[in-house]
Design an enzyme around this catalytic site. Structure first.
Site, PDB file in Angstrom:
ATOM      1  N   ARG A  29     -20.246 -11.863  -7.638  1.00 51.25           N
ATOM      2  CA  ARG A  29     -19.461 -12.931  -8.248  1.00 51.25           C
ATOM      3  C   ARG A  29     -20.048 -13.205  -9.629  1.00 51.25           C
ATOM      4  NH1 ARG A  29     -16.395 -11.649  -5.308  1.00 51.25           N
ATOM      5  NH2 ARG A  29     -15.352 -12.708  -3.571  1.00 51.25           N
ATOM      6  N   HIS A  42     -12.938  -6.571 -12.734  1.00 47.74           N
ATOM      7  CA  HIS A  42     -12.957  -6.967 -11.324  1.00 47.74           C
ATOM      8  C   HIS A  42     -12.141  -5.985 -10.470  1.00 47.74           C
ATOM      9  CE1 HIS A  42     -13.581 -10.701  -8.578  1.00 47.74           C
ATOM     10  NE2 HIS A  42     -13.646  -9.582  -7.873  1.00 47.74           N
ATOM     11  N   GLU A  95     -13.574 -15.896 -15.101  1.00 47.68           N
ATOM     12  CA  GLU A  95     -12.508 -14.890 -15.144  1.00 47.68           C
ATOM     13  C   GLU A  95     -11.139 -15.559 -15.315  1.00 47.68           C
ATOM     14  OE1 GLU A  95     -12.723 -12.259 -11.778  1.00 47.68           O
ATOM     15  OE2 GLU A  95     -14.839 -11.806 -12.119  1.00 47.68           O
TER      16      GLU A  95
END
Length: 319
Positions: free
Chosen positions: A238, A285, A267
Site C-alpha cells: 500500500r 497499481h 492514488e
C-alpha cells in the site's frame, strides 16, 4: 422474493458482472471512474450491499449515516484500508476481502520491480525511446546483479513469502525478514531479524508487504535512513505503508540507489519528484492486473455476497 440490491463501484471483468447481474439487482459503474464521495454516500441509502475496490474510500460518516441501508461490503482486493472497519463493525456492517487469488500475480510484480530497479530498465528504455542510444557499450548504463544479494522482506505473509520464494529459488538471493509474529515452515532458507531496522540495514533490496491504513506509515524515515546507499526499496503493498516523502528525499539525496513502486500514498496522484527520477521504476497499481486474477477476485467477492444473503459464514470475513 426481490433480489438484493447491490452497487458495484467500478468496472469488473465481464464474467463477474454477468454473474452479479444474474443473481442480484445490480447497479454498475460503466464509466469505471471513482464515484464522488457524496454520490457514493447517497447510493448507500438505496442498496443492500456494496462491491467497492481499494480505490474507494468508505469513511465512518458514510457507514454510520442515518438511513444507510448497506449491510454488507464485499471489497474487491486483499487490502481493506480503504474501509473504516471499526465504523463498519459499530454499524453492524459485514466486510469481506479477496485474499489468496492475487498472491502469485503480486509477487511476480514485486520481482518485476526488483529486476527493473536494479538493472535500471526505466532509464535504459527512456534513452532508447528518445533516440539517444548510441549502441552497445561495456561501461554505460550499468545496473546491479541480484544473484547472491540479500533481499529483505517486511511482512512475511502470503505475498511476502511468494516473493521471497521466487527470489531465493530463481535468483539465488539470501532472504532476511521481519514479521510481527512468528511464521511457520517457509520451504526455503530465511533468517528472521528482530526489527525493521535490522532488515533495512542488512538488505541490498527491501520489499514491503505489509497492510496500509494505519495512523502512520509502518516504514518510516528512520527505517529508510538505515538502508545501504547501494540498496533499493520496492513497494507493492500500500502506498501509505511507506513514508513517501522520506523516500523521495532519500532518493533525491542519493541516500539509497533506487526504488520500484506499484502503489502511492494518494492514488492516482503520483508526486512530480518521483515521476522525474530515473532511478525509480513506477507502475500504476498493476500488482494483480491479469485477466485471470481480476476475474478470480471478482468471483471471490461474489462468493462472499452469496454467503451473506444466504445467512452463511463469509468465506473471507474481515468484519
Amino acid at each position: 422474493m426481490a433480489k438484493p440490491r447491490i452497487l458495484v463501484t467500478r468496472k469488473l471483468t465481464d464474467p463477474v458482472e454477468a454473474r452479479l447481474a444474474a443473481d442480484y439487482d445490480a447497479t454498475f459503474n460503466p464509466s469505471d471512474r471513482p464515484m464522488p464521495a457524496a454520490a457514493l454516500a447517497a447510493a448507500m441509502r438505496d442498496h443492500d450491499a456494496l462491491v467497492p475496490t481499494v480505490s474507494d474510500r468508505i469513511a465512518a460518516g458514510m457507514l454510520q449515516a442515518e438511513g444507510c441501508r448497506v449491510r454488507m461490503i464485499a471489497n474487491v482486493g486483499v487490502g481493506f484500508s480503504n474501509i473504516d472497519t471499526e465504523a463498519a463493525r459499530d454499524a453492524g456492517i459485514a466486510v469481506s476481502n479477496t485474499p489468496d487469488v492475487l498472491t502469485d500475480a503480486t509477487a511476480d510484480t514485486a520481482m518485476l520491480l526488483i529486476l527493473s530497479a536494479t538493472r535500471r530498465a526505466f532509464a535504459a528504455e527512456k534513452m532508447l525511446r528518445a533516440g539517444r542510444w548510441g549502441g552497445f557499450s561495456i561501461v554505460d548504463g550499468l545496473g546491479t546483479s541480484i544473484q547472491g544479494k540479500v533481499l529483505g522482506i517486511i511482512g512475511m505473509g502470503r505475498i511476502g513469502r511468494a516473493t521471497a520464494r521466487r527470489a531465493a529459488a530463481g535468483f539465488g538471493m539470501e532472504i532476511v525478514y521481519y514479521n510481527r509474529s512468528p511464521v511457520g515452515e517457509l520451504g526455503f532458507e530465511a533468517r528472521r531479524l528482530e526489527s525493521i531496522e535490522a532488515v533495512m540495514a542488512a538488505a541490498d533490496v527491501v520489499s514491503v508487504h505489509v497492510p496500509g491504513g494505519g495512523a502512520a506509515p509502518l516504514v518510516t524515515a528512520a527505517h529508510i535512513a538505515c538502508m545501504k546507499r547501494s540498496a533499493y526499496l520496492i513497494n507493492t503493498a500500500r502506498g501509505d505503508s511507506v513514508d513517501q516523502d522520506a523516500l523521495i528525499e532519500a532518493l533525491a539525496r542519493g541516500r539509497i540507489a533506487g526504488a520500484g513502486l506499484d502503489v502511492f500514498a494518494e492514488e492516482p496522484e503520483v508526486p512530480k519528484a518521483l515521476r522525474e527520477m530515473e532511478t525509480v521504476t513506477l507502475l500504476p497499481h498493476i500488482g494483480s492486473a491479469t485477466q485471470e486474477v481480476r476475474t478470480a477476485m471478482g468471483h471471490v467477492a461474489a462468493d462472499n455476497l452469496d454467503a451473506f444473503f444466504a445467512g452463511k459464514e463469509l468465506p473471507c470475513r474481515v468484519v
